[in-house]
Each structure stands twice: as structure tokens, then as C-alpha cells.
Motif scaffolding. Structure first.
Motif, PDB file in Angstrom:
ATOM      1  N   ILE A 112       9.650   9.259  -4.928  1.00  0.00           N
ATOM      2  CA  ILE A 112       8.756   9.546  -6.061  1.00  0.00           C
ATOM      3  C   ILE A 112       9.609   9.684  -7.311  1.00  0.00           C
ATOM      4  N   LYS A 113       9.150   9.019  -8.377  1.00  0.00           N
ATOM      5  CA  LYS A 113       9.864   9.198  -9.646  1.00  0.00           C
ATOM      6  C   LYS A 113       8.837   9.549 -10.717  1.00  0.00           C
ATOM      7  N   VAL A 114       9.201  10.451 -11.557  1.00  0.00           N
ATOM      8  CA  VAL A 114       8.273  10.884 -12.620  1.00  0.00           C
ATOM      9  C   VAL A 114       8.911  10.621 -13.976  1.00  0.00           C
ATOM     10  N   GLY A 141       0.804  -1.217   0.000  1.00  0.00           N
ATOM     11  CA  GLY A 141       0.000   0.000   0.000  1.00  0.00           C
ATOM     12  C   GLY A 141       0.830   1.257   0.000  1.00  0.00           C
ATOM     13  N   LEU A 142       2.139   1.086   0.103  1.00  0.00           N
ATOM     14  CA  LEU A 142       2.984   2.277   0.105  1.00  0.00           C
ATOM     15  C   LEU A 142       3.515   2.585  -1.288  1.00  0.00           C
ATOM     16  N   ASN A 143       3.165   1.725  -2.219  1.00  0.00           N
ATOM     17  CA  ASN A 143       3.617   1.961  -3.592  1.00  0.00           C
ATOM     18  C   ASN A 143       2.429   2.275  -4.470  1.00  0.00           C
ATOM     19  N   SER A 144       2.662   3.082  -5.448  1.00  0.00           N
ATOM     20  CA  SER A 144       1.585   3.301  -6.416  1.00  0.00           C
ATOM     21  C   SER A 144       2.182   3.677  -7.759  1.00  0.00           C
ATOM     22  N   PHE A 145       1.413   3.379  -8.759  1.00  0.00           N
ATOM     23  CA  PHE A 145       1.801   3.737 -10.118  1.00  0.00           C
ATOM     24  C   PHE A 145       0.628   4.486 -10.729  1.00  0.00           C
ATOM     25  N   ASP A 146       0.868   5.652 -11.173  1.00  0.00           N
ATOM     26  CA  ASP A 146      -0.222   6.413 -11.801  1.00  0.00           C
ATOM     27  C   ASP A 146       0.203   6.877 -13.169  1.00  0.00           C
ATOM     28  N   VAL A 147      -0.684   6.618 -14.113  1.00  0.00           N
ATOM     29  CA  VAL A 147      -0.405   7.101 -15.472  1.00  0.00           C
ATOM     30  C   VAL A 147      -1.411   8.184 -15.798  1.00  0.00           C
ATOM     31  N   SER A 148      -0.923   9.272 -16.310  1.00  0.00           N
ATOM     32  CA  SER A 148      -1.841  10.318 -16.758  1.00  0.00           C
ATOM     33  C   SER A 148      -1.418  10.724 -18.162  1.00  0.00           C
ATOM     34  N   VAL A 168       5.628   7.242 -10.267  1.00  0.00           N
ATOM     35  CA  VAL A 168       5.849   6.005  -9.521  1.00  0.00           C
ATOM     36  C   VAL A 168       6.227   6.354  -8.084  1.00  0.00           C
ATOM     37  N   LYS A 169       5.503   5.776  -7.164  1.00  0.00           N
ATOM     38  CA  LYS A 169       5.800   6.045  -5.753  1.00  0.00           C
ATOM     39  C   LYS A 169       6.208   4.744  -5.082  1.00  0.00           C
ATOM     40  N   LYS A 170       7.408   4.739  -4.531  1.00  0.00           N
ATOM     41  CA  LYS A 170       7.885   3.561  -3.804  1.00  0.00           C
ATOM     42  C   LYS A 170       8.259   4.011  -2.403  1.00  0.00           C
ATOM     43  N   GLY A 171       7.403   3.711  -1.458  1.00  0.00           N
ATOM     44  CA  GLY A 171       7.690   4.169  -0.099  1.00  0.00           C
ATOM     45  C   GLY A 171       7.711   5.676  -0.073  1.00  0.00           C
TER      46      GLY A 171
END
Lengths: 123, 281, 613
Positions: C597-599, C578-585, C591-594
């Protein structure tokens, strides 16, 4: 020898006193040649002495020729007859010396001393 | 090979701000019998406890020669510390298991007629003392440390205690270090006398030498100042002076009657002198 | 000596258990307590008893020696100090653990209902008490002093644990968060908090034990003061290190509330958290948006604005000015449904009370902020109070919105809501319908029904065979454009549960297909594993993010006309925490890992650096 109390405050070293006491025992006949002396530990316990002191006394007695130390079996009285006589004479002489020193320091004269000796030796 | 068995280096122990042991350097030989005397609070018991590993030094170290493991050191003090709620037998079993004793020698226990089921806290002081001694003996100690215990028990048991110690000395070259206040009974047992004061040893002599080095002078008039006197008692009717260190030169120079004194009086002189020193400060 | 210790400890434990077992019996027998089973009375007594037991076990470390005047004897024995303390601690620690497991076992076997203290808080208190009392055991001869001091230390410990978290939250800028500790004692603590609290607790407790062993190496018969001084000499630095470490750990990993990240069209990152507020990062700087936010959900972008919803307000964020303005606020006590639709410059959404009653369709003019509300009462909305808008269109100058009720997967009616308030029923669907290219796709068994609006009403055009029962356009609900743009394809999915034929060991398994909107042909897509998130960036291209839980990988594809082009693979992905997420827009991927944040910007997926993020 236990009857002879060790005088702790005397300037005479204790081991010497032990030697003296044993010699007296021998002179009085209570210790005969062939008798076994008490083990070092036992004598030390009785007299409340350091065992080394007793050991030293026995060692000296052996050197002087009065006892024999047999490994494993203890210390034994063993002396030649004339040794005892020499000892006796030596000890008597020491006693007389001391005695005279003491009576003279009281202010007695030789005449007084001789008279007293004669009187008391008759008893 | 040196017969050295204990080597104490720079030993210092403080309790709070007070320095109880002050940079002590001393050696003990195998089989040596030593008595440590001194005033109360001089650090004697602390010193012994350091040797027993009951108190750990703040600085310095206590080195034991090779071959002396901790289980070869026996320590008994006037605290007579044992697990009180254990019975005599339980105490024996525990001690045996710790020191690896296979067969316990019940001689002393039997001589004292101790009941094995009795709790240790029910024993009298004397019984407890000798019981603890018998425990120590079963370890076949190479070093025996005795702290102020002789005078707390009755004369019979006291004699028994001493005889047991002498026996130990005679049979197995055990080094015996005793802290004592009375010396009449142990007068001729120790070979070496130490006097401790304010955490330091102020006297370290062999007993045979001591009688030649300490003499007493009884006089009606005060004796000259330059005779080294460690303690004096001057009253209208009686004056006595304790001379240390004495040598024949002093006798030649100052022809008084120098008397021999026993160990008890020697220690009294030393200790008394310290009291005087304190008063004058 | 270990044997003696073990026997002593077991003896004491036996007496303890005896008391704990007979006390409930007495209470029941004398009828002081009624109407409860033995276990119900026993378990809370057992729990509290264990807490006191943990305390007792610790401070009684040397009680036998002290009580029996055997301390000097003990120290004179040929054991090193560390060995001695080890012999003492070992049996006690073993009994502690054993009793703990018994307690947990009982807890699982029904103790949960009877428990006085919740299992997690019990665990923390239990081991904390043991560690605390243990480390204090050598610092005094007096049992009462140790007891009181241990309790104070426990209170201090609890304060410190919460203090660390409070400090971490403050440091992270969680200004709105009110720390309530009551749930800690009464509620089930969620896994995330457990993973946080345990390391912090250890960071505070371990220094005690470390100091104990370090200080004990020089323990002797001197008065306790000497030992205490030494203990503190070790304790203070180790404790400070432990405390700082715990704080840093908490600071790193603590996340309260949900932080959402949103990538704007011009590659800025919007960060929203209900407790820290809204921030915008432009690569160089960080801007704090001055607005009260409860919940931030971006709806769509129209440069330079991002329209958002926060539960009961609709507003827009300016990525140029870095400010926010509220366009509409629901009346007090009412809630705006986030499923909305836009047409022209009008935004339509449903507004209702919290109990789903009193629903209105709200029409908001984006530019003028004029509002028109149409109450949705009457027949269909009485039964289905939780509806959603899934489409909008305009016919002959009149606008309408398409509405479908939420709920179980069963046939439900579709409604057409006209601007003037008129409601038409236009069929039914078994799954969420979809409105694309002016065509309504509704679902019957193995069939897709296509309808189009003709002459004032919806008429069925044709029905397509949907053998595999794919559900197309499931993602279209997330499309928030103001105008419907024509598309030529729509994608669908079918979810298999484990009881299905294609059992792969996962809880579910998905297959995907494409429906061509020109020839209405369905073709299945192969080669996709795991869960797919489909994003339509613009008219022409879709991006799909495929999550492969088994391989811990995420793959980003470009999807076009049924073909998948792999753009990037992200390895080492953990999607369960739950601490990671991937969002595409439309502009890129976030990309969120803990805490990292990487864009990546689309279409080339080049990484965009953000200084402050």
C-alpha cells in the motif's frame, strides 16, 4: 595324458604333473614327433585346470626341448631321439627310488625285494 | 604398467545395524582367477554384488582400471535374475540391445537344445544357469563374477559351466572371481584364494603358496600349543590339526608328519576355525 | 531399454482403455443403467479410472522386475541408477500427460456436464496421485502395501494443502473465516484460487520427487528399509522447506474477501475486510476498531467522523478515538441501499427487503439519531422496485428527494419525493439524471433537458444539444456530502462499444466532455485514454485517474475548467488481476499493488509513510 589323473593334494605342483603326464605319453609312443599337442585351452578344459598352468607346462616342455611352440598354430612335439632315452632313464630311476622308499618303509629287506622282482618279471 | 584391474578401497556395507562388509581393501589383477570362500553370511555375496554394482557401498569405492566399462563386467548369481516372463529369444534380444551385441553366439543355447520360444521361467535351473552364462559371454566380459552357482546344478552342466569359464580364461585374459562352497571340481582353476569372515578377508594367498603354507598333522597326542593351528579336531581315536602358516622352521622344530591337503580341506579348516572361535566367545 | 519400457507401458494402457471403454457398454447393454448416453456413463468412469491409473502407473514402476525376479539383473546392467529411473519414469509420464490431455479435451467437448469430478480438482488429484505413487514405488516390494500407503499419502497431501491455507489465513488474522472444502470438489474454482492452490500443491509434491531421485541414486538390492531410511533422510528437510515455502507463498498472496482501503481527511488509512475486521493506521500504529463488520463502505467524512454503511447499518467511525458507533440499524431481514443523499443534518436512504419489496425512504438525523420512515408503495414503486436517490434539496422549508429507477437504458420516470410522503412525477430520462446547483439534468435523445424548481414544481428551463450523447455527472452519484455546494462545471462521458466507428480494439472506449454550468456549453476533452475515474475533492478541483490498460499505466490528473494537468504517472500497473486498486479521495491517493500500500497526499503527491501497513 588325460588318463593320468592330476593329484590335487599332492605337493608336486600341478604343472609339473602335467609335464610328467605329457612325457609319459611321449615315452609310451602315443605322442610322436610331429604330433600336435592339444591347445592350451582344450587341455585346461579337459583337466579342469587353469589355462595358465597348462601354459606353464608347455613353456617348460619347450624349454626342456621336447616341444616346439609355433605362433598361431599351436604346440608340436619335436625332440631329438636321444632326449627321449635320457628322459626314460631319468623317469625309471625316479620310479625305482620311490618304489624302494615305499617298500623299505614297510620293513622289507633288499633280498625280499629282489626275489619278488624276479618272480613277477618272469610273467 | 600395472596389471591391476580392480582396486577396492575402504569398502563398507551395512544392512541395518549389521556391518556386512568391513573396511575392505583389496586389489585384483587382469586375468587373475580368484575364489572367495567363507561361511554363509560372511559377506562374500555382498562383496561380489558390490563389484557388480548391484549393491552400492555405504563407504569406500571400487575403482576399475581405465578401459573397463560397466558393460565389460558379467555377473551371475544363484538368484539367476532375468526377466522370467520373457522367452529365451527375447532375453537374448534384450541383452544384446543393452550391451550392443551385434551377433549373438548361439552355441551354448544350441548345445543345451533350448527352445527359443520357451519362457525363461520354464527352464530348469541348470538350463537357466548356462543360458545366463551365454548371455554374459556375449558381452566379452573382462571381469566375470560368479556367485555360488556351481553346486546348484547337475554334474554334467557343472562341467560344461567350468569348461566354458576355463575357455574364457584362456582366450581373453578375463578376470574371474568366483564365490564357492565346494572346491573339488575347481581345485586347480583359481590362482588366488580369499576367505571371508565377518566382512573381512582373513586369508589372501596364491594357491601355489597355499599348499606350502597349510599342512595337516594327524597325531595320537595333542601337539604343542605354539604350533600355529587354525583348526583342530580332537577325539579319543583321532586327532588332526591344521597348521597355518607353516614354514620349514616348524618342521625342523616339531618333527611331525606334515601332510599336504587339498583346497577343500584347507577351506574347511579355515571355516571350521571360525566356528570354533564363535563358540568360545 | 526405453523401447521395452514404452512397449510395456503402452500395453498396460491399452488394457486400461479397453476396460474403461467396455464397462459403460456392458452397463448399458445389460440395462443396469438406462436413459443415458454412452458418453455420459463413460466419462465419469474414465475420470475415476484415470485417477486409479495415475496411482497404478506410479507404484508399478518396478513391478515387472519384482514380479519376474529381474531386479538384480536390472541393477547389474551398465546403466546409472538415475538413467534407469529416468527410463522408467519417462514413458509413464508421457502416457500420463497424453491421457490427461485426452480427458481435458473430452471435458471441453461436453464432459463438463457428465463429469464426476470437477476439472480442477481432478487435475490436482491426478497429478498428485502420480507423483505420490511414483516417489513411493521404490520403498517396498509389496504392491498392496504401496497401494494403501499411496492412498494415505494422498489424504495427507490434501490435508496439507488445505492446512497450509488454513494456517496462512490464521496468520493473517482471518478469524471469522470458515473453511469449507466442498466447493473445491464441486464448483468451478476461480482463477485466483487456482493460482494459489497449484504452487502450494507443487511445494508439497516436489519434495517427494526430489527425494526419489536423490535416494534412488543409491538404490540397490538391500532390503527396502535401507532405501527408506535414505529416502526419509532427503525427504524430511526438502519437505520442510517446501512446506514453509508454500506457507509463505500462501501467506503473501492469499486474500479472502475484499479488503477496502479508505484514506481519511487527516491522512489515516482505514482498512476493512469482512473477515479481519476494521483497522485504522495512523502512520505509526495500527488500531483495531472494535466492531462487527459484514461490509464496510465509507460514505462521507466530517472530521473526525467517517460515516459508513455496512449493508444493513449506518454508523460512524471516529478517527480520533478509533472507535465505531452505530447510528441506525435496519430491521431484521431488511437491507439498506447504499445510494443515499444527505441534506442538512439529515441522511436519506432507501431501505427494502432482500427481494426488493417493501421499500421505505428512511430519514436519519445524524446528530439525534431520530428516524422517520416513509413507505414507498403505490404506483411508481410497484413497477420499479429498485430505485435510487440521486438528489435532495429544500424549498420553502420543505425537503424533497429525487428518485430514479434502476434498470435498462430506456426512458424511465423521475420522481420527487416530499418529506410528507407526497410523490410528484417530474419528467423522464433515458440515462441517470443529475441534480447540480439546484438544476435537474435529464436526458433525451441527443438532448439534455435542464429543469429547475419554480413555484412548487419543476419547470423546464432549456434544452441543450448533446450531439454526442454524453452522459454528464455520472460520478455525482458517488458524492455523499451532506450539503450541496454550488459547482460551475460538470463532466460527462460517452462509452463506445467495439462495434462502433471508433474501434480501437478494446471492449469499450470512452470519450469525455465538460459542461459549463454557467453558459451551458459542451466541450470535448482530448488527450484522455482509457477509463477515467473522476473524483471531486472539493468545490474547486476534480481529480481524474486515467487507466491505460494497453500501456499498463495510470495517470493522475487535476481537472479544472476543462484543462488536464498531469500530476503523476504510475507505471507497471496491472488492473486486470483485481489485486490492484487506485483510490483518490479529498486528502490524497491510495495505491494498492498486491500486498503493498502506498499513500500520496494531495495536492503535492508526497508519499506518506505508514509503519504498520
Amino acid at each position: 595324458m588325460t588318463r593320468h589323473n592330476i593329484d590335487f593334494s599332492s605337493s608336486v605342483p600341478v604343472y609339473r604333473q602335467v609335464i610328467q603326464a605329457i612325457k609319459l605319453e611321449m615315452l609310451s609312443g602315443r605322442l610322436q614327433p610331429g604330433n600336435q599337442l592339444p591347445p592350451i585351452r582344450e587341455l585346461a578344459k579337459i583337466l579342469k585346470l587353469n589355462p595358465n598352468t597348462v601354459a606353464k607346462a608347455y613353456y617348460n616342455l619347450e624349454e626342456e626341448g621336447f616341444i616346439e611352440s609355433k605362433r598361431g598354430s599351436g604346440n608340436w612335439v619335436n625332440y631329438k631321439n636321444n632326449k627321449l632315452d635320457n628322459l626314460r632313464m631319468g623317469m625309471v630311476e625316479d620310479e625305482v627310488k620311490d618304489f624302494l622308499e615305499r617298500v623299505f618303509s614297510l620293513g622289507a629287506t633288499l633280498e625280499d625285494v629282489k626275489n619278488l622282482i624276479e618272480r613277477y618279471s618272469r610273467k | 604398467m600395472s596389471r591391476e584391474i580392480i582396486n577396492v578401497k575402504n569398502l563398507s556395507v551395512s544392512m541395518g545395524k549389521k556391518k556386512v562388509l568391513d573396511n575392505i581393501d583389496i586389489k585384483f589383477k587382469r586375468g587373475e582367477s580368484v575364489v572367495i570362500a567363507g561361511r554363509n553370511g560372511s559377506g562374500k555375496s555382498t562383496f561380489l554384488r558390490c563389484l557388480a554394482n548391484v549393491i552400492l557401498p555405504d563407504r569406500g569405492q571400487i575403482l576399475f582400471s581405465n578401459g573397463i566399462a560397466r558393460d565389460k563386467i558379467g555377473f551371475i548369481s544363484d538368484r539367476l535374475s532375468l526377466f522370467e516372463d520373457s522367452t529365451v529369444q527375447q532375453g537374448i534380444d534384450f541383452h544384446s540391445s543393452v550391451f550392443g551385441i551385434k551377433e549373438f553366439d548361439y552355441t551354448l543355447v544350441n548345445e543345451l537344445k533350448l527352445e527359443l520360444n520357451q519362457k525363461i521361467k520354464r527352464l530348469s535351473m541348470g538350463q537357466r544357469t548356462l543360458f545366463q552364462l551365454s548371455l554374459l559371454l556375449s558381452q566379452h566380459p573382462e571381469i566375470l563374477l560368479v556367485d555360488e552357482i556351481i553346486h546348484t546344478i547337475d554334474p554334467y552342466l557343472r562341467e560344461k559351466f567350468l569348461e566354458t569359464v576355463i575357455d574364457l580364461m584362456g582366450s581373453s585374459q578375463t578376470t574371474v572371481i568366483m564365490v564357492n562352497h565346494t572346491f573339488s571340481e575347481i581345485e586347480k582353476i583359481p590362482e588366488r584364494v580369499l576367505v571371508m569372515e565377518k566382512g573381512q578377508f582373513i586369508l589372501d594367498e596364491r594357491t601355489e603358496n597355499l599348499s606350502e603354507k597349510i599342512k595337516k598333522v594327524e597325531s595320537d597326542t595333542p601337539i604343542p600349543e605354539n604350533i600355529p593351528c587354525i583348526f583342530k579336531r580332537e577325539s579319543e581315536f583321532y586327532k588332526e590339526y591344521f597348521i597355518y602358516p607353516f614354514d620349514e622352521g616348524i618342521r625342523k622344530k616339531f618333527p611331525y608328519e606334515y601332510k599336504d591337503i587339498n583346497l577343500n580341506d584347507m577351506i574347511k579348516a579355515f571355516v571350521g576355525g571360525q566356528y570354533v572361535k564363535d563358540r568360545n566367545h | 531399454m526405453l523401447k521395452t519400457e514404452i512397449i510395456n507401458v503402452l500395453k498396460q494402457t491399452f488394457y486400461f482403455l479397453l476396460v474403461v471403454l467396455t464397462l459403460p457398454g456392458i452397463l448399458l447393454g445389460t440395462r443396469i443403467v438406462r436413459d443415458q448416453s454412452f458418453f455420459q456413463i463413460f466419462f465419469p468412469i474414465f475420470q475415476f479410472g484415470l485417477l486409479f491409473w495415475a496411482l497404478f502407473m506410479g507404484i508399478s514402476l518396478f513391478s515387472t522386475e519384482r514380479g519376474q525376479r529381474g531386479m538384480e539383473y536390472l541393477l547389474s546392467l551398465p546403466y546409472s541408477r538415475l538413467w534407469l529411473i529416468g527410463q522408467k519414469i519417462l514413458p509413464r509420464a508421457a502416457v500420463e500427460l497424453a491421457l490427461y490431455f485426452v480427458c481435458m479435451l473430452l471435458y471441453v467437448q461436453g464432459g463438463e456436464n457428465a463429469a464426476a469430478v470437477h476439472s480442477f480438482s481432478f487435475t490436482i488429484l491426478y497429478f498428485a496421485l502420480f507423483c505420490i505413487s511414483l516417489s513411493l514405488s521404490a520403498s517396498s516390494d509389496n504392491f498392496l502395501v504401496l497401494f494403501v500407503f499411496s492412498l494415505f499419502s494422498l489424504a495427507a497431501f490434501l490435508c496439507l494443502v488445505f492446512g497450509v491455507f488454513w494456517a496462512a489465513l490464521q496468520a493473517k488474522g482471518y478469524i471469522f473465516y470458515e473453511f469449507d472444502i466442498r466447493p473445491f470438489f464441486t464448483d468451478t474454482v476461480d482463477r485466483y484460487l487456482v493460482n494459489l492452490i497449484v504452487p502450494v500443491a507443487l511445494g508439497i509434491l516436489l519434495p517427494l520427487l526430489i527425494s526419489l531421485s536423490l535416494a534412488f541414486r543409491k538404490f540397490d538390492m538391500r532390503p527396502a528399509k535401507t532405501y527408506n531410511k535414505r529416502f526419509f533422510k532427503f525427504f524430511v528437510p526438502v519437505f520442510i522447506i517446501g512446506l514453509i515455502g508454500s506457507f509463505m507463498f500462501a501467506h503473501q498472496t492469499l486474500e479472502i474477501g475484499y479488503t477496502r482501503y479508505f484514506l481519511t481527511q487527516d491522512l489515516q488509512v482505514v482498512e476493512a475486510n469482512e473477515y479481519t475486521g476494521v483497522k485504522i493506521y495512523d502512520g505509526q500504529r495500527e488500531y483495531r476498531v472494535n466492531m462487527d463488520v459484514y461490509y464496510f463502505w465509507p460514505l462521507w467524512q466530517e472530521s473526525p467522523f467517517i460515516y459508513f454503511w455496512d449493508g444493513f447499518r449506518v454508523g460512524r467511525l471516529s478517527t480520533l478515538e478509533h472507535t465505531a458507533e452505530i447510528l441506525y440499524e435496519a430491521p431484521r431481514g431488511e437491507w439498506i441501499d447504499w445510494r443515499n443523499w444527505g441534506y442538512d443534518r439529515t441522511m436519506a436512504f432507501l431501505e427494502r427487503k432482500r427481494d426488493y419489496s417493501d421499500t421505505h425512504l428512511v430519514l436519519l438525523d445524524i446528530d439525534s439519531c431520530d428516524v422517520k420512515k416513509i413507505p414507498l408503495t403505490g404506483e411508481p414503486f410497484k413497477d420499479y422496485s429498485n430505485c435510487m436517490i440521486f438528489g435532495a434539496d429544500k424549498v420553502e422549508g420543505r425537503r424533497f428527494w429525487l428518485i430514479y429507477p434502476q434498470g435498462r437504458l430506456e426512458e424511465k420516470p423521475i420522481y420527487q419525493l416530499w418529506e410528507d410522503g407526497r410523490i410528484d412525477s417530474i419528467g423522464a430520462s433515458q440515462k441517470w439524471p443529475c441534480y447540480i446547483n439546484g438544476t435537474l439534468l435529464s436526458y433525451a435523445a441527443n438532448e439534455i433537458i435542464l429543469s429547475k424548481h419554480k413555484e412548487g414544481k419543476f419547470e423546464v428551463l432549456q434544452s441543450i444539444l448533446n450531439k454526442e450523447d454524453f452522459h454528464f455527472g455520472w460520478y455525482v452519484h458517488f458524492q455523499k456530502k451532506l450539503s450541496n455546494s454550488p459547482v460551475n462545471e460538470v463532466y460527462g462521458r460517452k462509452i463506445y462499444l467495439t462495434s462502433d466507428e471508433k474501434n480501437t480494439g478494446q471492449a469499450y472506449y470512452t470519450e469525455y466532455a465538460r459542461l459549463d454550468l454557467d453558459n451551458f456549453k459542451i466541450e470535448e476533452l482530448d488527450g484522455l485514454k482509457g477509463y477515467l475515474n473522476l473524483y471531486s475533492a472539493d468545490i474547486d478541483s476534480y481529480y481524474a485517474l486515467e487507466m491505460d490498460d494497453a500501456a499498463h499505466e495510470a495517470n493522475l490528473y487535476q481537472v479544472k475548467e476543462g484543462t488536464l494537468k498531469l500530476l503523476k504517472t504510475f507505471k507497471d500497473v496491472d488492473l486486470t488481476s483485481g489485486l490492484n486498486s487506485f483510490d483518490v479521495s479529498e486528502s490524497g491517493m491510495l495505491v494498492k499493488k498486491g500486498n503493498k500500500i502506498k499513500v500520496y497526499a494531495l495536492p503535492d503527491l508526497k508519499e506518506v509513510k505508514f509503519k504498520k501497513l
